[in-house]
Design a protein around this motif. Structure first.
Motif: not given
Length: 277
Positions: A16, A18, A47-49, A51, A71-72, A74-75, A113
């Motif tokens: 990762h 970022r 893992t994120e929108l 990024d 999308l992880y 957590s979304y 995901c």
């Protein structure tokens, strides 16, 4: 083993960039050193929108670093999951168009995901819905999926029974036992081991590693998380994948040259990479 030694021919299938930078670990510097010492390929996982652009810029100078976007879990608490996945799809399509023009690294998977019942992200049904929507997306894009699973074997298998990804995928940072592994192998998945394979209390993971078919095996760092022994307590980075290769080689009594060659062939198959690696 020195940090950047023993990497010739090795591949990190999951890091990762970022998050590394957010935690004060310079991904560019570490990748430069790792490639100079023999790392041949790595995959930067999302893992994120939103990024993709930032990550693309971080790894732009490396010809053999690829990308995934997802999308992880957590979304999963969001109100409108289909709209979130539609946003993800739009960003992926935009990225793919730019990569065709040579302006972005190639995207090779949807993910990370999955389902995580260790943390209280959302109820299981919502996490399953978000995962299924991303499997649908991967199918439309003809890409494999990169799966996160934590304390979620049964609900994950429920999703796969309803909708197994057409291009297959990777069980990343595998932490379950042989029975779960066999079920996922039957569905066409690859099994990726991270630094936690080397931990002293990782008997369950090692029991899976002892039985995994060599033609379904991958390695990763999950940088900046899960630094392997003997580097625990230090921020992880792609060069540390050498410790996991080395541990597995000893565990299974597989010559390192054979192991490196087989993993490279596996990476080529799951991500449909050019034959140069």
């Amino acid at each position: 083993m020195e940090t950047y030694e023993g990497l010739q021919g090795m591949i990190d299938t999951h890091f990762h960039s970022r998050v590394m930078r957010q935690k004060g670990v310079d991904p560019v510097e570490h990748l430069k050193r790792a490639f100079a010492k023999g790392l041949v390929c790595a995959v930067d996982i999302g893992t994120e929108l939103g990024d993709l652009e930032e990550r693309s810029e971080l790894i732009a100078e490396f010809d053999w670093v690829y990308m995934a976007a997802g999308l992880y879990p957590s979304y999963a608490g969001a109100e409108d999951l289909p709209s979130l996945v539609a946003e993800l799809e739009a960003s992926i399509l935009e990225h793919q168009a730019a990569s065709i023009r040579g302006q972005r690294p190639r995207l090779v998977a949807v993910g990370e995901c999955g389902i995580d019942l260790h943390w209280d992200f959302a109820d299981t049904a919502c996490q399953q819905e978000l995962l299924e929507l991303q499997i649908d997306l991967a199918d439309r894009l003809d890409l494999p999926v990169v799966i996160h699973s934590r304390e979620a074997d049964d609900p994950l298998l429920e999703v796969f029974r309803r909708h197994s990804p057409k291009r297959g995928g990777i069980l990343h940072c595998f932490s379950s036992g042989p029975e779960m592994m066999r079920r996922c192998l039957d569905l066409g998945f690859f099994i990726s081991f991270a630094g936690n394979l080397t931990f002293k209390n990782a008997e369950l993971i090692r029991s899976s590693a002892l039985q995994v078919p060599m033609d379904r095996l991958l390695f990763e760092t999950d940088s900046p998380y899960l630094s392997p022994e003997p580097m625990r307590g230090k921020p992880n980075h792609p060069a540390f994948v050498a410790h996991t290769y080395s541990f597995f080689s000893r565990l299974r009594s597989v010559p390192m040259e054979e192991l490196i060659s087989q993993v490279a062939a596996n990476v080529h198959r799951i991500f449909s990479l050019p034959p140069a690696i």
